[in-house]
Design an enzyme around this catalytic site. Structure first.
Site, PDB file in Angstrom:
ATOM      1  N   HIS A  62       0.686  -1.281   0.018  1.00  0.00           N
ATOM      2  CA  HIS A  62       0.095  -0.161   0.109  1.00  0.00           C
ATOM      3  C   HIS A  62       0.434   1.211   0.148  1.00  0.00           C
ATOM      4  CE1 HIS A  62      -3.843   1.736   1.906  1.00  0.00           C
ATOM      5  NE2 HIS A  62      -3.335   3.116   0.741  1.00  0.00           N
ATOM      6  N   GLU A  65       2.485   1.518  -3.375  1.00  0.00           N
ATOM      7  CA  GLU A  65       0.857   2.140  -4.581  1.00  0.00           C
ATOM      8  C   GLU A  65       1.736   3.758  -3.898  1.00  0.00           C
ATOM      9  OE1 GLU A  65      -2.934   3.222  -3.919  1.00  0.00           O
ATOM     10  OE2 GLU A  65      -2.672   1.968  -3.529  1.00  0.00           O
ATOM     11  N   HIS A  66       1.126   4.134  -3.394  1.00  0.00           N
ATOM     12  CA  HIS A  66       1.419   5.828  -2.581  1.00  0.00           C
ATOM     13  C   HIS A  66       2.391   6.441  -3.213  1.00  0.00           C
ATOM     14  CE1 HIS A  66      -1.973   6.520  -0.068  1.00  0.00           C
ATOM     15  NE2 HIS A  66      -1.798   5.396  -0.295  1.00  0.00           N
ATOM     16  N   GLU A 138       4.649   9.339   2.733  1.00  0.00           N
ATOM     17  CA  GLU A 138       2.950   7.805   2.586  1.00  0.00           C
ATOM     18  C   GLU A 138       3.346   6.832   3.567  1.00  0.00           C
ATOM     19  OE1 GLU A 138       1.676   9.229   0.139  1.00  0.00           O
ATOM     20  OE2 GLU A 138       2.559  10.957   0.283  1.00  0.00           O
ATOM     21  N   GLU A 160      -4.531   6.497   7.144  1.00  0.00           N
ATOM     22  CA  GLU A 160      -5.783   6.392   6.715  1.00  0.00           C
ATOM     23  C   GLU A 160      -5.975   5.077   6.966  1.00  0.00           C
ATOM     24  OE1 GLU A 160      -6.680   3.736   2.450  1.00  0.00           O
ATOM     25  OE2 GLU A 160      -4.620   5.062   2.458  1.00  0.00           O
ATOM     26  N   ARG A 600     -37.025 -11.557 -13.013  1.00  0.00           N
ATOM     27  CA  ARG A 600     -37.303 -12.688 -13.662  1.00  0.00           C
ATOM     28  C   ARG A 600     -37.364 -11.968 -15.129  1.00  0.00           C
ATOM     29  NH1 ARG A 600     -40.999 -15.341 -10.886  1.00  0.00           N
ATOM     30  NH2 ARG A 600     -42.570 -14.739 -12.425  1.00  0.00           N
TER      31      ARG A 600
END
Length: 976
Positions: A62, A65-66, A138, A160, A600
């Site tokens: 994570h 990723e940042h 980060e 976060e 249906r």
């Protein structure tokens, strides 16, 4: 071997279901694989994904990723991602970390913009800077400003994940995954556990990128109508710098099945005397054997899941709801997101004495269905709903290319066939034939994959009123112990590092560095808005809007009921009434039969509400819509269903309504932490406009309080509740209070229009008197307390009251504020996960609000300093990017049904084509002087008595804010 731009073609296939040519390539030198999906969709999409199984719960995937989006070799800016957000025509721009994969997707309808985004993203992931400061910024770092201060942890992902761990549903998902896969990478949290995150070192950080971000561990996808050769050339320009390596050890292995079912218990945080202080979460979970490339089996398991749980009338969901053992059902049934499929179901809001009963009921119901089978109508509804969804391929605001991309990735990331998930016709036909030939086919899957499967675990979350305090105390004690071990030199090193990081955060990129980033110019923007075709007509006296758009033979219909026909005290009942229309039954069918009939025959019949301020009017646009969609061959049946629910809904069903109230309450409660920024912003804005006040009554904290009272009233005085519901029906279901909205091509409209007229002509036609809502109340700062480790901080006021005049340039200014000053001060320097700013051209209300914010007063100080920032002026480059970003929001890509709904919405709020074009012209013509003028107006907000602060967050943080302000600055209301 034929090689083009460094790629050898491995496979070529037509995906007829998606009118797409698929070509799978391998880059010879680097080992990267690339899937090229070629079709006529102008909303082009790209993504590069890496298999990144977490080795621990430090959140390394994570944080990476940042961090890779924080500057690269070719684009050495502090945050090229933010610069792209400021000035791109993107239809999507983000990154995701999941349990075993990290993905970097983008999309745009503008080809130049699209390749700009691809270029920046490829350099970001393959050639990032990732310095120790990136990990500190980060991920996490120790912060100390003065020797005598306490040490604290800071970091964007750190805060976060504190927010994520404050959400019971988030905690539950993580504990299920870790418990059910104790011996492979899924036992770890790829997002990061805040208690573990500070163990991450820079050496691990750097090594992770070197190991997992090699092209040989990547999967690359292009989609849309751009030149296929250009795709390969772009990818090759980056991949040619790498030599292929063996990265097979990144694969997540198949987990050894449990020998016998297990049970796991974990705590989650609640207030000691809060609403959920005695409520548990109970989830029964299975890990399924691998079904590699068996798309028919996966489709069958998906249809089984829909049959069991897809609607309130589905047998397993109904059994749980009817039991009264909890407030609502949790778990979505079958999921194929991990290496092995999983199945989860349970309840939340369960008292301790009912925990085992929930587990027993799940297993008993599954055994009953496995032995006795399903009602044919239930299976038919599940098949039709699934097939309609596959054929419609309606991904809403999410680009269709990215939907296909992630579909392919569900296989490809595990070294399985990426094209199989994109082809649904064969597997769907096989399942339909299997069911037609054997009515016990789906029940047999229950036996095989659930009842006879010992890889089962029941996960229980139990409320713990001391958990948050223990966690906070443990963190403080840990930091105090760290500080006690440090000598003066080491403490001064941390102070120096803190100062250096802050200096780096505050130092802007040079104009020369920013100029390296590829960009659009104002010349690349359309000068004119694109109109949506709209004709106004009448159907049996009801105003009808019609939009001639190609919908591939599907009719989209909205029947609207004006909520101003209701007195204010009935507004909180509206959403429940809307749900009752389709979830409580009619004069001839109970709610199970009704749900099956809808499944249906249609693609869905469902209620939504629409609330907005109106241009030039004080009252709100407030509507309840009954929406439906169906293939033209089923259009009459959809209309018949709408007629039946509007005219014959059986509201006098105390048990069903009680269940709906409890589910609604549980849903609002579970959304408080994940959507706390929206909760705080809505509450704040409710002081200023009728539309936001109504939204608070129907969706916000006030609605939650109403639901809690209503749950008691349903038990104590059902006749009075029923009377309110009947009053809502009598007021709303009335032709003189309604409108219709249809999106369909002209040829099919000719046959559908008389059918619509016939439906509306059967509805009541009575005089109506619109109510006036007495919504205004004195301004009040509020502190709304929940058990969370982070805050959501909002502040706002009305600029028109302070003399500011409407101007389209505000759209560019707000875009600039969000992506520059607020981002830098609240996210980069403050450590919050996010920050937003909203302005209504119709009302003049400006609001700032933050997301998963460790601060409170510091954030408000930032809001109060916005004026000074704006009055410093704006560079030509930032001005241009802000204009482009604002136009991007206006020109967002929409599918046909969304276009028709948008066109209707504009008419309801008096947003004419001429007005919107004037706003566009003013955005395109925005000047630095407009920014300064807006700043002058904003400067008056901190001085004004007509400003409001609303904080949703921890009781401790709100208490400290009040102590700092020496009084009850925030009026405290306990929400949870």
């Amino acid at each position: 071997m034929s090689v083009k731009h460094g790629f050898e073609l491995l496979r070529e296939e037509e995906i007829e279901e998606r009118n797409t040519t698929a070509r799978l390539y391998r880059h010879v030198q680097s080992g990267a694989e690339l899937l090229s999906l070629e079709n006529d969709d102008e909303n082009k999409a790209f993504g590069i994904m890496f298999r990144t199984p977490p080795e621990d719960s430090t959140g390394l995937p994570h944080i990476m990723e940042h961090s890779v989006l924080g500057g690269s070799k070719k684009y050495p800016l502090k945050e090229p991602f933010v610069e792209l957000v400021k000035g791109s025509m993107k239809t999507f721009l983000n990154a995701f970390t999941s349990a075993d994969m990290t993905a970097y997707p983008v999309a745009s309808t503008n080809e130049q913009d699209f390749y700009n985004l691809v270029d920046v993203y490829l350099d970001a992931v393959l050639n990032p800077l990732i310095t120790p400061n990136h990990l500190a910024q980060e991920g996490w770092h120790l912060e100390l400003e003065n020797v005598e201060d306490p040490l604290i942890y800071k970091g964007v992902v750190f805060n976060e994940m504190k927010g994520a761990y404050s959400s019971p549903e988030g905690v539950l998902y993580r504990q299920i995954k870790g418990s059910m896969f104790p011996d492979n990478a899924y036992r770890n949290d790829s997002g990061g556990d805040p208690e573990v995150m500070p163990n991450l070192t820079y050496e691990q950080f750097r090594s992770f990128h070197e190991t997992y971000y090699h092209p040989a561990n990547s999967r690359i996808v292009f989609y849309g109508d751009d030149d296929p050769d250009k795709r390969l050339a772009m990818a090759d320009s980056y991949l040619q710098a790498f030599e292929a390596v063996d990265v097979t050890d990144t694969a997540v292995p198949i987990h050894v099945p449990f020998e016998k079912p297990q049970r796991f218990t974990f705590p989650y945080s609640v207030e000691a005397d809060g609403e959920n202080s005695d409520k548990h979460y109970v989830s029964v979970n299975w890990v399924l054997p691998p079904s590699d490339n068996d798309m028919a089996l996966q489709r069958a398991l998906s249809i089984l899941s829909v049959t069991l749980l897809g609607t309130p009338g589905s047998p397993l969901r109904k059994a749980l709801i009817d039991s009264g053992l909890g407030d609502d059902v949790i778990g979505g049934g079958y999921s194929g997101r991990l290496r092995q499929g999983t199945f989860s179901v349970g309840m939340k809001g369960v008292k301790a004495e009912n925990i085992e009963a929930v587990e027993r009921l799940v297993l008993h119901t599954l055994r009953k269905l496995a032995d006795g089978g399903f009602e044919p109508e239930a299976v038919e509804a599940a098949i039709n709903s699934t097939e309609f969804s596959l054929r419609e391929n309606n991904t809403g605001a999410f680009p269709q290319g990215l939907s296909l991309m992630f579909g392919a990735m569900s296989n490809w990331i595990h070294d399985l066939d990426p094209l199989s998930p994109l082809k649904f016709e064969g597997p769907l036909t096989a399942v339909k034939e299997a069911i037609a030939n054997n009515s016990m086919y789906l029940p047999g899957l229950i036996h095989t994959y659930l009842l006879k499967n010992n890889h089962r675990g029941t996960v229980i979350l139990e409320p713990d009123a001391t958990l948050q305090q223990r966690q906070e105390t443990a963190e403080k004690e840990k930091l105090a112990a760290i500080k006690a071990r440090l000598n003066e030199t080491q403490l001064n090193d941390i102070i120096r590092q803190t100062q250096e990081l802050k200096a780096l955060q505050e130092k802007p990129d040079s104009p020369e560095t920013i100029a390296m980033l590829p960009r659009l110019t104002l010349a690349d923007l359309d000068k004119e808005n694109k109109p949506i075709p709209t004709d106004q007509t009448e159907a049996a006296g009801v105003k009808t809007y019609y939009h001639d758009l190609f919908t591939n033979g599907i009719v989209y219909l909205e029947l609207g009921m004006n909520l101003h026909a209701l007195p204010a005290d009935l507004l909180p009942y509206v959403k429940l009434f809307g749900r009752a229309l389709v979830e409580i039954g009619t004069g001839t069918q109970d709610f199970v039969q009704l749900q099956q009939r809808i499944g249906r025959s249609t693609g869905g019949v469902y209620p939504t509400t629409f609330l907005s301020a109106k241009r030039g009017e004080a009252d709100a646009a407030a509507w309840l819509f009954l929406r439906g969609k169906a293939a033209m061959g089923q259009a009459q049946e959809m209309l018949d269903i709408m007629r039946d629910v509007l005219l014959t809904v059986k509201l006098d069903n105390q048990d069903r309504f009680r269940q709906m109230v409890l589910r609604a309450k549980a849903s609002v409660e579970s959304g408080l932490v994940p959507s706390g920024h929206a909760v705080a912003n809505r509450r704040l804005r409710s002081y200023f406009t009728e539309s936001s006040w109504a939204a608070e009554q129907m969706n916000g904290v006030e609605y939650l309080f109403f639901l809690r009272r209503l749950a008691e009233q349903v038990e104590a005085d059902w006749p009075s509740v029923l009377a309110k519901l009947e009053a809502v029906r009598a007021a709303l279901v009335n032709r003189q209070n309604m409108l219709a909205n249809v999106t369909l091509d002209s040829e099919n409209w000719q046959s559908f229009q008389p059918q619509l007229v016939n439906l509306i002509s059967q509805l009541p036609d009575l005089p109506v008197e619109m109510a006036m809502w007495d919504w205004q109340r004195p301004f009040q700062n509020e502190g709304l307390t929940i058990p969370a480790q982070v805050n959501y901080v909002a502040k706002g006021g009305n600029l028109y009251d302070l003399g500011y005049q409407e101007h389209g340039s505000v759209s560019a200014i707000v875009n600039y504020l969000r992506t520059s000053y607020l981002w830098e001060k609240i996210r980069v320097q403050g450590g919050a996960y996010g920050t937003m700013v909203g302005f209504s051209n119709y009302t003049g209300v400006l609001s700032y609000y933050s997301y998963r914010d460790p601060n409170l007063l510091k954030t408000i100080d930032v809001y109060d300093s916005v004026a000074q920032f704006l009055q410093r002026g704006v560079s030509d480059d930032d001005l241009t990017k802000s204009i482009i970003g604002a136009i991007s929001a206006i020109d967002r890509y929409q599918l046909p049904d969304a276009k028709g709904y948008t066109a209707m919405s504009r008419l309801l709020i008096n947003s004419s084509d001429e007005y919107r074009q004037r706003m566009r012209d003013q955005i395109l013509g925005a000047t630095a002087a407009d920014f300064v003028r807006f700043g002058e107006a904003v400067a008056e907000l901190p001085k004004s008595e007509n400003t409001v602060v609303t904080v949703l967050g921890s009781a401790e943080a709100i208490k400290k804010a009040n102590e700092h302000n020496q009084g009850d600055w925030l009026a405290i209301t306990k929400v949870m």
